[in-house]
Design a protein around this motif. Structure first.
Motif, PDB file in Angstrom:
ATOM      1  N   THR A   1      -2.103  -7.470  -7.036  1.00 36.55           N
ATOM      2  CA  THR A   1      -2.908  -7.281  -5.422  1.00 36.55           C
ATOM      3  C   THR A   1      -3.994  -8.313  -5.270  1.00 36.55           C
ATOM      4  O   THR A   1      -4.460  -8.087  -4.340  1.00 36.55           O
ATOM      5  CB  THR A   1      -4.264  -6.722  -6.881  1.00 36.55           C
TER       6      THR A   1
ATOM      7  N   ARG B   1       4.414  -1.941  -3.628  1.00 31.45           N
ATOM      8  CA  ARG B   1       2.953  -2.063  -4.503  1.00 31.45           C
ATOM      9  C   ARG B   1       2.158  -3.720  -3.791  1.00 31.45           C
ATOM     10  O   ARG B   1       0.983  -3.631  -2.515  1.00 31.45           O
ATOM     11  CB  ARG B   1       2.395  -2.310  -5.520  1.00 31.45           C
TER      12      ARG B   1
ATOM     13  N   ASP C   1      -0.227  -7.979 -12.307  1.00 30.06           N
ATOM     14  CA  ASP C   1       0.066  -6.971 -11.409  1.00 30.06           C
ATOM     15  C   ASP C   1      -1.780  -6.540 -10.963  1.00 30.06           C
ATOM     16  O   ASP C   1      -1.871  -6.816  -9.976  1.00 30.06           O
ATOM     17  CB  ASP C   1      -0.634  -5.562 -12.017  1.00 30.06           C
TER      18      ASP C   1
ATOM     19  N   ASP D   1       7.839  -3.377  -7.427  1.00 28.15           N
ATOM     20  CA  ASP D   1       6.137  -4.320  -7.106  1.00 28.15           C
ATOM     21  C   ASP D   1       6.923  -3.591  -5.568  1.00 28.15           C
ATOM     22  O   ASP D   1       5.627  -4.486  -5.160  1.00 28.15           O
ATOM     23  CB  ASP D   1       6.105  -4.500  -7.557  1.00 28.15           C
TER      24      ASP D   1
END
Length: 991
Positions: free
Chosen positions: A847, A879, A843, A876
């Motif tokens: 990002t 995201r 993650d 994801d």
């Protein structure tokens, strides 16, 4: 395996299975076939084997098994209305406000559910059978229940009356099976001569087939790699309205029943459900009957996972963690804190956990953060797994809070469930409040009660200050509307007003009232008035002084959107204050005049002086024109602060002299004001300035005290407010001056906490360093940029060395290096992302990859988010899009992307996450052109924005607010405020 089976066995198995299913002979359908030394149940052999007949690949489809159902093939497609033949079906507007509730003519008592998820490539499907015991509430000739993406075998549908020796079988009409795909109803009509009699009990049974899709809802499939081999698993996510995609059912929260579940599986797999197993055979796992529960809490898992049994001490229940075998070492933290939190809640609610076991499982593909299924809680891997060497303090914090949240639901939500989704906030708001209690019990070093203020209260105020906000309690009809209210209002505002309620009732009264509520409604349903009634009764017992009943107070907070700003005007000559309230809005528009709601609240006011004397009073919801006068024990040279520890959900604005005295106190001895109130002062002042209710000179001068601040919570509040100013000014000529101003605030903090983490340091200090380094690098601190870029270069030279960069700074280091670097830095992060076995590290890297300043790289990331072979999971995809949109350069690329790729995005991203994408893209829009394009987008896609209408309007409102802010501040107000004081400036010069 199946392709190598002898053809005679394939044909025999297929024929036996189809015959057994059509003949309603479940025992025959469960026979075991012995093939090459292995036992297989008939339908587990027949269906997967069907596509290998004759050496040709033939996809299994429901109409091959149930040819009579071919006119309803569309019901089993990924989209319930795609390609369906609707000419003989009633048409429904899915966006209308019409009632889509089931009739209450029959109610379920017990379900017997048998499911076999087929996990074979190119043939992912669900074979099922369900028997439902029903009680007839009024005479009727039909049974209406929910079903979506499922095809029922018409010949298998039976309705049998209970209570007679042989049981009377009622006749289903020849054309009596009807699918209403818009309403997601399955309607079973009986012959005219047969009707269900009021008060009688019946059993409805049927066989059905569904698709085991990858859509992350209902019963679906997830894939992952273990030792380089792709594995598949079946997992469920039923909330809010997707149990109907796993089996036909009465899919409403107040139609509770008990469940007996049987799951089919392959020999090397594990099956899990809400209850423990009753007995185990080769391929069928039979689970004990459940307690009464709602369909959205049902859970099914079939997977090759490993089990870790936690130490529960003297508890009467077992506690297990399940994860991929290669992630077993990441389950220790959850296994340590899970039983402790569950024990804490048993004591807090004064009600034992009612099930014999609690399972928690980490799912590789999971749309939500976690789901509170009773006795089998499902999580994203990032919300359950923690690696001591590769996960950060923020990751530990995330795991702790989510586990506490879901365990709180076992009582508040599962034991007692909201009657309908209108009161969703009862579930989510309370769990969001209680998670801080449970988390504080196991991780007191994170100071959860302090963090609540910035993470929940102040966070949700930014949304609730929009005219397009909504009340906590919202009337909802269609499932798309239900999805819309799973937002910060239901969670964050719900938690905040519960905290306020606990504060003015007192902890003892609050807890006992909750226990009374839970005990009186256990295994049933409730509405918010039931909770208010229980708390009012306990308040009377404990003689708590309230101005009126709990319901009258709390209705002003749950039935109205928004919150007040309380203006405090001091009368310095007679030691009194005048108090008034009005709705706090970032900007008022013409729409305000159309809203006839009286925005006044019952406001519990608390206050303190510099003598630390605390008092309280109430502002009534009926006090409109006149101001409330209050005498206070403070003379004209003493400051007064209202809303002690910000327990109330409102903002405070003072007269200029009181603001000045507060600022002087902060500069001379800030510790005389509590950390929470210092955070409140930062948040209130900056937001009041943003709304035009306070001048920016006062707000930014107050922030100068931060050079003395070392507490995380006030810094977090201040930096959140400063971030808005930065995002607005980033494309203006005054941004350089702003960065210089912020450097004078941030650099002392960066120098104080340092770049390197200390062994055994306070957890919140670690979080504060993360903030300091992130801001220092973003505003151009040369030491910060140099150290991050060099650290990343060292890691690139030695990729397997996990000691080069602290997990707490890895995201900032990678982000800064990728921003300042080129393709090589981005490619390195991508490769580490692909190689990592730790979801939290993945993650962080995902990002950080969005920090690139190369447009083509950001465009590549957006394309990867929709590509199933890119290595980015479907869970994801949103995201990635949100993170790229958060990049000042990426927001335009993302806006173009969602307009061009609308159809593809809608196939991958759910309404819930599409709402977040819209908000992320438009969060910094602040020009006439951007606003115009956003409105045009809404108009062009209005019919396709189902489930995201409110989010789109909120994005437009934010853009309007931003545009208004720029008109007022960018050229005049702020540039004159960005004065960097010389060394001889006195603190008194700030006011």
């Amino acid at each position: 395996m199946y392709k190598s089976m002898p053809l005679c066995w394939v044909l025999a198995s297929l024929a036996a299975c189809v015959f057994a299913m059509e003949a309603q002979d479940l025992e025959a359908a469960e026979q075991f076939y012995h093939i090459q030394g292995v036992y297989y149940p008939a339908w587990s052999v027949a269906v997967p084997a069907a596509y290998a007949v004759g050496g040709q690949l033939v996809s299994f489809s429901p109409d091959r098994l149930y040819p009579e159902a071919t006119t309803n093939k569309a019901a089993v497609s990924a989209s319930s209305s795609s390609g369906s033949d609707k000419k003989d079906q009633p048409q429904h507007d899915t966006t209308s406000k019409k009632n889509v509730r089931l009739p209450r003519t029959v109610l379920p008592i017990h379900y017997d559910v048998r499911l076999f998820p087929v996990l074979e490539k190119d043939n992912f499907s669900i074979l099922g059978q369900v028997s439902i015991d029903l009680q007839c509430q009024m005479e009727t000739d039909r049974i209406v229940l929910h079903s979506a993406d499922i095809v029922v075998d018409p010949k298998s549908v039976k309705v049998i009356e209970q209570g007679k020796p042989a049981g009377k079988t009622l006749t289903v009409a020849s054309d009596g099976i009807h699918y209403d795909t818009d309403m997601e109803f399955l309607i079973i009509r009986l012959e005219d001569k047969d009707k269900l009699a009021k008060g009688a009990n019946y059993t409805l049974s049927m066989n059905f087939v569904g698709n085991l899709t990858d859509q992350l809802r209902g019963l679906y499939r997830s894939t992952y790699k273990e030792d380089g081999v792709e594995m598949s698993m079946a997992v469920s996510q039923m909330e809010p309205t997707d149990a109907r995609r796993a089996f036909p059912c009465f899919d409403e929260p107040n139609m509770k029943a008990t469940f007996t579940v049987t799951l089919g599986r392959h020999r090397d797999m594990t099956a899990l459900s809400n209850m423990p197993e009753g007995m185990e055979e080769f391929y069928w796992d039979h689970f004990a009957p459940s307690v009464p529960m709602s369909t959205y809490l049902i859970a099914f898992i079939v997977a090759n996972f490993t089990q870790v049994e936690a130490d529960v001490g003297n508890a009467t229940w077992k506690f297990n963690i399940y994860a991929r075998p290669s992630a077993r070492n990441q389950t220790q933290y959850a296994s340590e804190i899970g039983p402790k939190i569950q024990t804490f809640f048993e004591d807090y609610f004064q009600i034992p956990f009612p099930l014999p076991k609690q399972d928690m499982i980490a799912i590789p593909d999971f749309a939500a953060g976690a789901m509170e299924n009773w006795g089998l809680i499902t999580y994203r891997e990032t919300a359950l797994l923690y690696d001591e060497k590769k996960s950060s303090v923020a990751n530990k914090e995330r795991v702790c809070e989510v586990i506490a949240h879901e365990l709180a639901h076992q009582w508040f939500g599962n034991l007692v469930t909201m009657d309908w989704w209108t009161d969703l906030w009862l579930n989510e708001g309370f769990a969001s409040y209680a998670e801080y209690l449970g988390a504080q019990h196991v991780e007191p070093g994170l100071k959860w009660p302090q963090q609540f203020v910035t993470r929940e209260l102040q966070n949700v105020m930014s949304l609730d200050a929009l005219e397009s906000s909504h009340p906590i309690s919202v009337v909802v009809h269609h499932p798309n509307e239900i999805h819309e209210i799973f937002d910060r209002i239901s969670y964050g505002k719900g938690a905040t007003i519960i905290r306020m309620l606990a504060a003015f009732l007192g902890e003892k009264t609050f807890r006992q009232g909750l226990t009374n509520y839970l005990k009186s409604h256990q295994y049933g349903n409730a509405v918010q008035d039931d909770l208010w009634d229980a708390l009012t009764k306990q308040a009377k017992v404990d003689k708590v002084p309230l101005p009126t009943g709990v319901k009258e107070i709390m209705d002003t907070w749950t039935l109205k959107m928004g919150f007040p700003v309380v203006t405090v005007t001091r009368e310095y000559q007679n030691n009194s204050v005048l108090l008034s309230q009005e709705r706090f809005l970032m900007q008022r528009s013409n729409a305000s005049s159309q809203d006839k709601t009286v925005y006044l609240w019952w406001v519990p006011l608390t206050y303190t002086t510099d003598f630390q004397k605390v008092g309280s009073t109430w502002l009534a919801d009926g006090q409109t024109s006149k101001k409330h006068e209050l005498s206070i024990p403070a003379d004209k040279n003493q400051w007064v602060i209202f809303n002690v520890d910000q327990t109330g959900y409102y903002r405070i604005n003072y007269d200029s002299k009181n603001w000045q005295m507060i600022g002087q106190q902060l500069m001379t001895n800030h510790l005389s004001i509590s950390a929470i109130n210092r955070a409140q002062i930062m948040d209130d002042s900056l937001n009041l300035a943003e709304a035009g209710l306070l001048d920016y000179e006062t707000a930014l001068n107050l922030a100068r005290y931060l050079e003395h601040e070392t507490d995380y919570v006030p810094w977090n509040a201040a930096l959140t407010g400063m971030n808005y100013i930065s995002s607005m000014m980033s494309r203006t000529s005054g941004y350089g001056l702003l960065k210089k101003h912020f450097r004078t605030i941030i650099t002392p903090l960066y120098n104080l906490v340092g770049f390197d983490q200390k062994v055994g340091e306070d957890l919140l200090l670690t979080k504060l360093r993360t903030k300091a380094v992130s801001w220092a690098c973003s505003i151009g601190n040369k030491d910060c940029i140099s150290r991050t870029v060099n650290s990343y270069a060292q890691w690139m030279a030695d990729p397997e060395n996990i000691d080069i960069i602290s997990p707490n700074l890895k995201g900032i280091v990678a982000c800064t290096a990728i921003e300042k670097g080129d393709e090589a830095e981005w490619e390195f992060a991508l490769n580490r992302y692909m190689a990592s076995n730790v979801a939290s590290e993945r993650d962080v890297l995902l990002t950080s990859m969005s920090c690139s300043e190369k447009p083509w790289i950001l465009a590549k990331m957006l394309e990867m988010s929709l590509n199933p072979t890119s290595g980015i999971r479907k869970q994801d995809a949103a995201r990635v899009i949100i993170q790229v949109a958060s990049n000042s350069l990426g927001r335009y690329i993302t806006f173009n992307f969602i307009r061009e790729k609308w159809t593809e995005i809608r196939k991958v991203v759910s309404n819930k996450f599409f709402s977040r994408i819209i908000k992320a893209v438009a969060s910094s829009f602040n020009t006439e052109l951007e606003l115009k394009e956003l409105i045009q987008f809404r108009e062009e896609r209005s019919e396709e924005l189902i489930g995201a209408e409110r989010a789109t309007q909120q994005a437009i409102d934010r853009a309007k607010n931003n545009l208004n802010w720029m008109d007022v501040n960018k050229d005049t107000t702020l540039p004159t405020t960005f004065h960097t004081p010389s060394n001889d400036d006195e603190s008194s010069h700030y006011y």
